[in-house]
Design an enzyme around this catalytic site. Structure first.
Site, PDB file in Angstrom:
ATOM      1  N   TRP A  61      29.448  17.481  28.788  1.00 54.14           N
ATOM      2  CA  TRP A  61      30.608  17.252  29.652  1.00 54.14           C
ATOM      3  C   TRP A  61      30.142  17.259  31.100  1.00 54.14           C
ATOM      4  O   TRP A  61      29.351  18.156  31.450  1.00 54.14           O
ATOM      5  CB  TRP A  61      31.651  18.360  29.434  1.00 54.14           C
ATOM      6  CG  TRP A  61      32.898  18.076  30.174  1.00 54.14           C
ATOM      7  CD1 TRP A  61      33.939  17.309  29.761  1.00 54.14           C
ATOM      8  CD2 TRP A  61      33.218  18.522  31.507  1.00 54.14           C
ATOM      9  NE1 TRP A  61      34.897  17.253  30.738  1.00 54.14           N
ATOM     10  CE2 TRP A  61      34.479  17.974  31.825  1.00 54.14           C
ATOM     11  CE3 TRP A  61      32.558  19.293  32.463  1.00 54.14           C
ATOM     12  CZ2 TRP A  61      35.093  18.190  33.062  1.00 54.14           C
ATOM     13  CZ3 TRP A  61      33.157  19.520  33.691  1.00 54.14           C
ATOM     14  CH2 TRP A  61      34.421  18.976  33.975  1.00 54.14           C
ATOM     15  N   ASP A  70      25.923  19.141  22.391  1.00 59.75           N
ATOM     16  CA  ASP A  70      27.332  19.541  22.320  1.00 59.75           C
ATOM     17  C   ASP A  70      28.220  18.473  22.939  1.00 59.75           C
ATOM     18  O   ASP A  70      28.003  18.044  24.067  1.00 59.75           O
ATOM     19  CB  ASP A  70      27.538  20.856  23.085  1.00 59.75           C
ATOM     20  CG  ASP A  70      28.990  21.307  23.021  1.00 59.75           C
ATOM     21  OD1 ASP A  70      29.430  21.684  21.915  1.00 59.75           O
ATOM     22  OD2 ASP A  70      29.693  21.240  24.046  1.00 59.75           O
ATOM     23  N   TYR A  79      35.764  14.799  25.623  1.00 61.58           N
ATOM     24  CA  TYR A  79      34.806  14.348  26.642  1.00 61.58           C
ATOM     25  C   TYR A  79      34.712  12.816  26.724  1.00 61.58           C
ATOM     26  O   TYR A  79      34.153  12.290  27.682  1.00 61.58           O
ATOM     27  CB  TYR A  79      33.395  14.921  26.378  1.00 61.58           C
ATOM     28  CG  TYR A  79      33.310  16.431  26.286  1.00 61.58           C
ATOM     29  CD1 TYR A  79      34.371  17.243  26.668  1.00 61.58           C
ATOM     30  CD2 TYR A  79      32.159  17.052  25.820  1.00 61.58           C
ATOM     31  CE1 TYR A  79      34.289  18.627  26.568  1.00 61.58           C
ATOM     32  CE2 TYR A  79      32.065  18.439  25.730  1.00 61.58           C
ATOM     33  CZ  TYR A  79      33.141  19.214  26.095  1.00 61.58           C
ATOM     34  OH  TYR A  79      33.057  20.584  25.992  1.00 61.58           O
ATOM     35  N   ASN A  95      36.738  29.171  22.243  1.00 59.90           N
ATOM     36  CA  ASN A  95      37.731  29.835  23.089  1.00 59.90           C
ATOM     37  C   ASN A  95      38.623  30.782  22.292  1.00 59.90           C
ATOM     38  O   ASN A  95      39.859  30.711  22.369  1.00 59.90           O
ATOM     39  CB  ASN A  95      38.545  28.779  23.855  1.00 59.90           C
ATOM     40  CG  ASN A  95      37.647  27.939  24.742  1.00 59.90           C
ATOM     41  OD1 ASN A  95      36.963  28.479  25.609  1.00 59.90           O
ATOM     42  ND2 ASN A  95      37.585  26.651  24.500  1.00 59.90           N
ATOM     43  N   GLN A 132      32.098  29.207  20.125  1.00 62.51           N
ATOM     44  CA  GLN A 132      31.641  28.720  21.439  1.00 62.51           C
ATOM     45  C   GLN A 132      32.632  29.200  22.499  1.00 62.51           C
ATOM     46  O   GLN A 132      33.783  28.772  22.506  1.00 62.51           O
ATOM     47  CB  GLN A 132      31.574  27.187  21.440  1.00 62.51           C
ATOM     48  CG  GLN A 132      31.022  26.637  22.735  1.00 62.51           C
ATOM     49  CD  GLN A 132      30.974  25.109  22.787  1.00 62.51           C
ATOM     50  OE1 GLN A 132      31.579  24.508  23.652  1.00 62.51           O
ATOM     51  NE2 GLN A 132      30.260  24.489  21.853  1.00 62.51           N
ATOM     52  N   TRP A 191      29.372  28.483  26.661  1.00 58.67           N
ATOM     53  CA  TRP A 191      29.670  27.316  27.508  1.00 58.67           C
ATOM     54  C   TRP A 191      29.756  27.731  28.974  1.00 58.67           C
ATOM     55  O   TRP A 191      29.977  28.899  29.276  1.00 58.67           O
ATOM     56  CB  TRP A 191      30.881  26.540  27.029  1.00 58.67           C
ATOM     57  CG  TRP A 191      32.296  27.077  27.142  1.00 58.67           C
ATOM     58  CD1 TRP A 191      33.091  27.459  26.090  1.00 58.67           C
ATOM     59  CD2 TRP A 191      33.130  27.191  28.310  1.00 58.67           C
ATOM     60  NE1 TRP A 191      34.335  27.822  26.550  1.00 58.67           N
ATOM     61  CE2 TRP A 191      34.394  27.662  27.903  1.00 58.67           C
ATOM     62  CE3 TRP A 191      32.924  26.936  29.670  1.00 58.67           C
ATOM     63  CZ2 TRP A 191      35.447  27.904  28.792  1.00 58.67           C
ATOM     64  CZ3 TRP A 191      33.971  27.173  30.571  1.00 58.67           C
ATOM     65  CH2 TRP A 191      35.212  27.650  30.117  1.00 58.67           C
ATOM     66  N   PRO A 223      27.276  28.062  31.048  1.00 59.82           N
ATOM     67  CA  PRO A 223      26.318  29.169  31.214  1.00 59.82           C
ATOM     68  C   PRO A 223      25.815  29.343  32.645  1.00 59.82           C
ATOM     69  O   PRO A 223      25.275  30.390  32.983  1.00 59.82           O
ATOM     70  CB  PRO A 223      25.169  28.783  30.277  1.00 59.82           C
ATOM     71  CG  PRO A 223      25.248  27.295  30.186  1.00 59.82           C
ATOM     72  CD  PRO A 223      26.711  26.971  30.221  1.00 59.82           C
ATOM     73  N   SER A 262      23.581  19.059  32.606  1.00 62.53           N
ATOM     74  CA  SER A 262      22.990  18.481  33.815  1.00 62.53           C
ATOM     75  C   SER A 262      22.537  17.073  33.483  1.00 62.53           C
ATOM     76  O   SER A 262      22.141  16.797  32.355  1.00 62.53           O
ATOM     77  CB  SER A 262      21.784  19.309  34.272  1.00 62.53           C
ATOM     78  OG  SER A 262      21.138  18.653  35.341  1.00 62.53           O
ATOM     79  N   GLN A 274      14.770  20.029  32.632  1.00 65.36           N
ATOM     80  CA  GLN A 274      13.474  20.607  32.247  1.00 65.36           C
ATOM     81  C   GLN A 274      13.447  22.114  32.541  1.00 65.36           C
ATOM     82  O   GLN A 274      13.026  22.911  31.702  1.00 65.36           O
ATOM     83  CB  GLN A 274      12.343  19.891  33.008  1.00 65.36           C
ATOM     84  CG  GLN A 274      10.953  20.396  32.683  1.00 65.36           C
ATOM     85  CD  GLN A 274      10.511  20.078  31.260  1.00 65.36           C
ATOM     86  OE1 GLN A 274      10.420  18.916  30.884  1.00 65.36           O
ATOM     87  NE2 GLN A 274      10.271  21.112  30.448  1.00 65.36           N
TER      88      GLN A 274
END
Ligand code: NAD
Length: 290
Positions: free
Chosen positions: A26, A49, A54, A141, A161, A187, A189, A231, A238
């Site tokens: 997302w 995920d 999304y 959730n 999650q 999620w 994080p 990201s 990385q």
């Protein structure tokens, strides 16, 4: 036990080893999403995920077709307006079609919806599992109250999650999972990106020659969580994947815990999602008996 987060950085799911960090998709869409999945795969991510919400099943499906579907563990989620059995079935069929696959590795209820009888929703999930359309069932959730209710139905839950990061930590949610052999996925994080400016994480990261993001993800890993950082920047992707060459001390873990325990979770109340979240629900209100 289906899921195990191992000290060596592997997430073992039914005996198969995956890297102990997943890739969150997302809000990636279209070609940006397609290329990001290829970058993630090149770096080594194998757990992906997504969710119907999304709107990116099609580009992920295109990327998986190019990469070889079988090597990847793909999770999707069904939005609460589609938890009635017929709607759930439709959501799943469309997800499989768009992802160009005959099965999902995991299918999660995106948020609880106590207005739809959970017995019916879970019956549809189990039927999909028996038909080979999904391998594992999960929830997202949810509180320990939701879990207590779901255990009564004796449905095999593989994943939960929930939100977790160094600005929000609810140990009872993680413990409710780990004590029942359920994998915990974190999620947001990186606190949706905010954590890179956190002074405590900056201080700890300098000591380890790492970035604040890496410290946040390592903290989740040391709590037996599988984080799902998002990201589209290959340098960040990385970094987020390089977590196994350092470890946080007990004292560092406790300092981050203390900060997270004082944090507040994101709420989905009155923000136009078509439902309000149910985090404050008592056991009796969680998916009441019909
Ligand atoms: P996140 O905490 O992963 O933060 C993402 C932000 O951090 C982005 O702006 C990104 O550019 C930035 N970032 C990533 N790596 C970085 C790095 N190394 N250094 C600096 N900045 C970095 O938040 P998220 O993307 O919202 O959550 C992660 C994933 O969790 C999502 O992609 C999605 O798959 C999942 N999710 C699930 C739910 C749910 O209800 N189940 C809710 C939100 C997100």
């Amino acid at each position: 036990m289906t899921v195990q987060i191992r000290q060596d950085g592997k997430c073992v799911i039914e005996g198969v080893e995956y890297p102990g960090v997943g890739y969150g998709t997302w809000p990636l869409r279209d070609d940006v999403c397609f290329h990001a999945i290829l970058d993630a795969a090149r770096i080594g991510y194998r757990i992906i995920d997504t969710a119907t919400l999304y709107g990116n099943h099609v580009p992920i499906g295109k990327a998986l077709k190019k990469l070889g579907r079988e090597q990847y563990y793909v999770t999707s989620k069904v939005w609460p307006n589609n938890h009635r059995p017929q709607d759930l079935k439709k959501d799943l069929v469309k997800a499989l079609e768009d992802l160009q696959t005959s099965y999902l590795d995991a299918y999660l209820l995106h948020w609880p919806n106590s207005k739809t009888p959970i017995e019916d929703t879970m019956e549809a999930m189990v039927a999909a599992q028996k038909a080979g359309l999904i391998r594992h069932i999960g929830l997202s959730n949810v509180t320990p109250n939701h879990l207590k209710r779901i255990f009564e139905l004796k449905v095999p839950i593989t994943w939960v999650q929930n939100e977790m990061h160094p600005h929000f930590y609810e140990p009872s949610e993680v413990q409710a999972c780990t004590s029942h052999g359920i994998g915990f996925q974190a999620w947001g994080p990186l606190g949706r990106g905010r954590l890179v400016e956190d002074s405590l994480l900056k201080k700890i990261s300098e000591k380890h020659h790492k970035t604040p993001a890496q410290v946040a993800l390592r903290w989740i890993f040391q709590h037996q969580g599988l984080s799902l950082p998002g990201s589209r920047n290959p340098v960040h992707m990385q970094q987020n994947f390089t977590l196994w060459d350092f470890s946080l001390s007990k004292e560092e873990m406790e300092k981050i815990d203390a900060q997270g325990l004082h944090g507040e979770r994101e709420r989905a109340v009155g923000i136009g999602l078509g439902f309000d979240d149910e985090f404050d629900y008592s056991y009796e209100q969680c998916w009441p008996h019909t």
